[in-house]
Design a protein around this motif. Structure first.
Motif, PDB file in Angstrom:
ATOM      1  N   ASP A  75       0.845  -1.206   0.000  1.00 39.78           N
ATOM      2  CA  ASP A  75       0.000   0.000   0.000  1.00 39.78           C
ATOM      3  C   ASP A  75       0.885   1.263   0.000  1.00 39.78           C
ATOM      4  OD1 ASP A  75      -2.450   1.537   0.303  1.00 39.78           O
ATOM      5  OD2 ASP A  75      -1.796   1.865   2.363  1.00 39.78           O
ATOM      6  N   TRP A  76       1.934   1.261   0.824  1.00 41.74           N
ATOM      7  CA  TRP A  76       2.856   2.404   0.836  1.00 41.74           C
ATOM      8  C   TRP A  76       3.487   2.583  -0.551  1.00 41.74           C
ATOM      9  CZ3 TRP A  76       5.564   0.559   5.934  1.00 41.74           C
ATOM     10  CH2 TRP A  76       4.892   1.087   7.043  1.00 41.74           C
ATOM     11  N   LYS A  77       3.884   1.447  -1.158  1.00 43.95           N
ATOM     12  CA  LYS A  77       4.521   1.530  -2.475  1.00 43.95           C
ATOM     13  C   LYS A  77       3.543   2.086  -3.515  1.00 43.95           C
ATOM     14  CE  LYS A  77       6.965  -1.993  -3.982  1.00 43.95           C
ATOM     15  NZ  LYS A  77       7.198  -3.442  -4.186  1.00 43.95           N
ATOM     16  N   ALA A  78       2.302   1.571  -3.472  1.00 41.09           N
ATOM     17  CA  ALA A  78       1.300   1.988  -4.464  1.00 41.09           C
ATOM     18  C   ALA A  78       1.028   3.486  -4.363  1.00 41.09           C
ATOM     19  CB  ALA A  78       0.009   1.197  -4.253  1.00 41.09           C
ATOM     20  N   ARG A  79       1.144   4.038  -3.153  1.00 44.28           N
ATOM     21  CA  ARG A  79       0.881   5.468  -2.976  1.00 44.28           C
ATOM     22  C   ARG A  79       2.162   6.315  -3.025  1.00 44.28           C
ATOM     23  NH1 ARG A  79      -1.401   6.640   1.973  1.00 44.28           N
ATOM     24  NH2 ARG A  79      -0.919   4.599   2.841  1.00 44.28           N
ATOM     25  N   GLY A  80       3.274   5.665  -3.413  1.00 44.73           N
ATOM     26  CA  GLY A  80       4.523   6.405  -3.624  1.00 44.73           C
ATOM     27  C   GLY A  80       5.228   6.807  -2.342  1.00 44.73           C
ATOM     28  N   LEU A  81       4.852   6.214  -1.206  1.00 46.60           N
ATOM     29  CA  LEU A  81       5.471   6.585   0.071  1.00 46.60           C
ATOM     30  C   LEU A  81       6.741   5.775   0.343  1.00 46.60           C
ATOM     31  CD1 LEU A  81       2.268   6.853   2.308  1.00 46.60           C
ATOM     32  CD2 LEU A  81       3.498   8.671   1.151  1.00 46.60           C
ATOM     33  N   ALA A  82       6.738   4.519  -0.098  1.00 44.33           N
ATOM     34  CA  ALA A  82       7.920   3.651   0.105  1.00 44.33           C
ATOM     35  C   ALA A  82       8.335   3.092  -1.244  1.00 44.33           C
ATOM     36  CB  ALA A  82       7.580   2.526   1.072  1.00 44.33           C
ATOM     37  N   ARG A  83       9.611   2.687  -1.303  1.00 42.65           N
ATOM     38  CA  ARG A  83      10.081   2.079  -2.551  1.00 42.65           C
ATOM     39  C   ARG A  83      11.153   1.048  -2.229  1.00 42.65           C
ATOM     40  NH1 ARG A  83      14.751   4.129  -5.087  1.00 42.65           N
ATOM     41  NH2 ARG A  83      15.974   5.318  -3.615  1.00 42.65           N
ATOM     42  N   GLY A  84      11.247   0.043  -3.111  1.00 42.18           N
ATOM     43  CA  GLY A  84      12.335  -0.914  -2.973  1.00 42.18           C
ATOM     44  C   GLY A  84      13.637  -0.159  -3.218  1.00 42.18           C
ATOM     45  N   TRP A  85      14.558  -0.224  -2.257  1.00 42.80           N
ATOM     46  CA  TRP A  85      15.810   0.537  -2.384  1.00 42.80           C
ATOM     47  C   TRP A  85      16.876  -0.318  -3.055  1.00 42.80           C
ATOM     48  CZ3 TRP A  85      19.361   1.534   2.466  1.00 42.80           C
ATOM     49  CH2 TRP A  85      20.505   2.230   2.077  1.00 42.80           C
ATOM     50  N   THR A  86      17.228  -1.433  -2.421  1.00 40.51           N
ATOM     51  CA  THR A  86      18.320  -2.256  -2.960  1.00 40.51           C
ATOM     52  C   THR A  86      18.268  -3.645  -2.329  1.00 40.51           C
ATOM     53  OG1 THR A  86      20.731  -2.424  -3.197  1.00 40.51           O
ATOM     54  CG2 THR A  86      19.934  -1.475  -1.149  1.00 40.51           C
ATOM     55  N   ASP A  87      18.860  -4.624  -3.037  1.00 40.11           N
ATOM     56  CA  ASP A  87      19.016  -5.942  -2.417  1.00 40.11           C
ATOM     57  C   ASP A  87      20.500  -6.312  -2.321  1.00 40.11           C
ATOM     58  OD1 ASP A  87      19.685  -6.458  -5.003  1.00 40.11           O
ATOM     59  OD2 ASP A  87      18.171  -8.000  -5.347  1.00 40.11           O
ATOM     60  N   ALA A  88      21.374  -5.330  -2.433  1.00 38.14           N
ATOM     61  CA  ALA A  88      22.821  -5.629  -2.340  1.00 38.14           C
ATOM     62  C   ALA A  88      23.546  -4.491  -1.626  1.00 38.14           C
ATOM     63  CB  ALA A  88      23.402  -5.821  -3.732  1.00 38.14           C
ATOM     64  N   PHE A  89      24.274  -4.856  -0.594  1.00 37.49           N
ATOM     65  CA  PHE A  89      25.098  -3.877   0.112  1.00 37.49           C
ATOM     66  C   PHE A  89      26.566  -4.252  -0.020  1.00 37.49           C
ATOM     67  CE2 PHE A  89      21.296  -3.134   3.054  1.00 37.49           C
ATOM     68  CZ  PHE A  89      20.973  -1.928   2.452  1.00 37.49           C
TER      69      PHE A  89
END
Ligand SMILES: Cc1cc2nc3c(=O)[nH]c(=O)nc-3n(C[C@H](O)[C@H](O)[C@H](O)COP(=O)(O)OP(=O)(O)OC[C@H]3O[C@@H](n4cnc5c(N)ncnc54)[C@H](O)[C@@H]3O)c2cc1C
Length: 334
Positions: A75-89
């Motif tokens: 829900d946060w993603k759909a409303r542009g509040l959260a996003r997948g940042w990365t899967d590698a550090f």
């Protein structure tokens, strides 16, 4: 009246669950903003173009594997509040960056992690939020539960155990089991050091886990995390070093800047630096139980020391579980 003390993610999740079961809630937090350790601050008077920009100074990111929590995240993603940042550090030793490690997707918040708590809170019309409200005493006398002398039906204490223990009335014998439940987990401190640069003089990276270093454990590239490319780094201080400087965090700043330069091979010094102390950053272990509820007093505990923590996702699960157990208990009692 049901009171939730603590407006971090576990407290807000607890209030949401109580509301969903038809209970009105008053949520009290001593901060002037909600969010707790999902903390963001605004850069001010830095003398750079980044004044007014938000930076995450508490938790760095969150992961999500629980089905229910994933629904919230989607829900946060759909409303542009959260996003997948990365899967590698990246990984680093004290001498410098040495490799990359893949892992689960780490999520970040476009407006800073605190904005996600404000969003959850905005969806709770049956919760009255009282900010700047420091709770001093949760007591149980003559069969009555009180929060700062106010009679209540139940209270959910959603915060690190040492903070919860500080407000439980040690003189009330009925509190003994709850006080006992706040013991047994050691919490480690850290400091988060924000450094704003004129330009990014580092090789591209999202985050670096720093191993075996006496100064730093982690460096986040906040420009990559927030998606605006700003030359802002946030470094977390080794808990052992932090524990020795809790009374004077600023004293470690020169060592942190030297470590940043050494590990990332920086050619520039930052223009603006800020430090945030976290006395209770993370529990070193966590109980497998999701939460604690004392059936005799109706006092509950939730935080990232439960539900297998110590993470944002498990704090949400812990608060949700406590809200559900408390609602069931109150419903059964009526
Ligand atoms: C530096 C740092 C880095 C982290 N990195 C990550 C990460 O990358 N990923 C991750 O998943 N997790 C991370 N965490 C852990 C994550 O932040 C926590 O698991 C989560 O935010 C805990 O939420 P909570 O609601 O249980 O507690 P908190 O967020 O601590 O909320 C407790 C609230 O209680 C309030 N309070 C305390 N005492 C009183 C009182 N007497 N009266 C009224 N209010 C009171 C406080 O003001 C606070 O708002 C990190 C934490 C820190 C500090």
């Amino acid at each position: 009246m049901v009171i939730v003390v603590g407006g971090g993610i576990s407290g807000v999740a607890c209030a949401a669950e109580l509301n969903a079961h038809g209970f009105e809630v008053e949520l009290l937090d001593r901060g002037h903003k909600l969010g707790g350790r999902m903390a963001s601050r605004v850069i001010r008077d830095s003398g750079t173009d980044y004044d007014g920009r938000v930076v995450d100074i508490g938790a760095s990111y969150f992961t999500a594997s629980d089905e229910k929590f994933l629904t919230v995240v989607e829900d946060w993603k759909a409303r542009g509040l959260a996003r997948g940042w990365t899967d590698a550090f990246h990984l680093a030793s004290p001498q410098g960056v040495s490799g990359v490690r893949a892992g689960p997707m780490r999520y970040a918040a476009v407006g800073g992690l605190r904005s996600l708590i404000e969003d959850l809170a905005s969806q709770l019309p049956n919760t009255a939020f009282q900010r700047n409200h420091n709770v001093e005493l949760v007591s149980f006398t003559d069969g009555h539960l009180t929060v700062d002398s106010r009679l209540v039906d139940a209270v959910a204490i959603c915060m690190p155990d040492p903070q919860a223990r500080a407000i439980l009335d040690v003189r009330a014998p009925e509190m003994a089991a709850t006080i006992e439940a706040t013991c047994g987990v050691v919490w480690e401190p850290t400091f988060a050091v924000t450094a704003v640069f004129q330009t990014a003089s580092w090789s591209p990276f999202d985050g670096v886990f720093v191993n075996d270093d006496s100064v730093l454990t982690w460096i986040a590239n906040d420009g990559s995390r927030r998606g605006d490319g700003a030359p802002v780094l946030v470094a977390h201080v080794n808990p052992v070093l932090a524990a020795g400087h809790l009374a004077d965090p600023a004293a470690v700043i020169p060592r942190v800047l030297a470590a940043l330069q050494r590990i990332l091979a920086l050619s520039e010094q930052p223009i603006w630096v800020d430090i945030q102390r976290w006395t209770y950053a993370r529990p070193l272990i966590a109980w497998a139980d999701d939460c604690y509820l004392d059936d005799d007093t109706n006092v509950g505990l939730a935080s990232d020391a439960w539900a297998g923590g110590p993470r944002i996702e498990t704090a949400w699960q812990s608060g949700t579980a406590l809200g559900q157990r408390m609602a069931e208990r109150l419903t059964a009692a009526t």
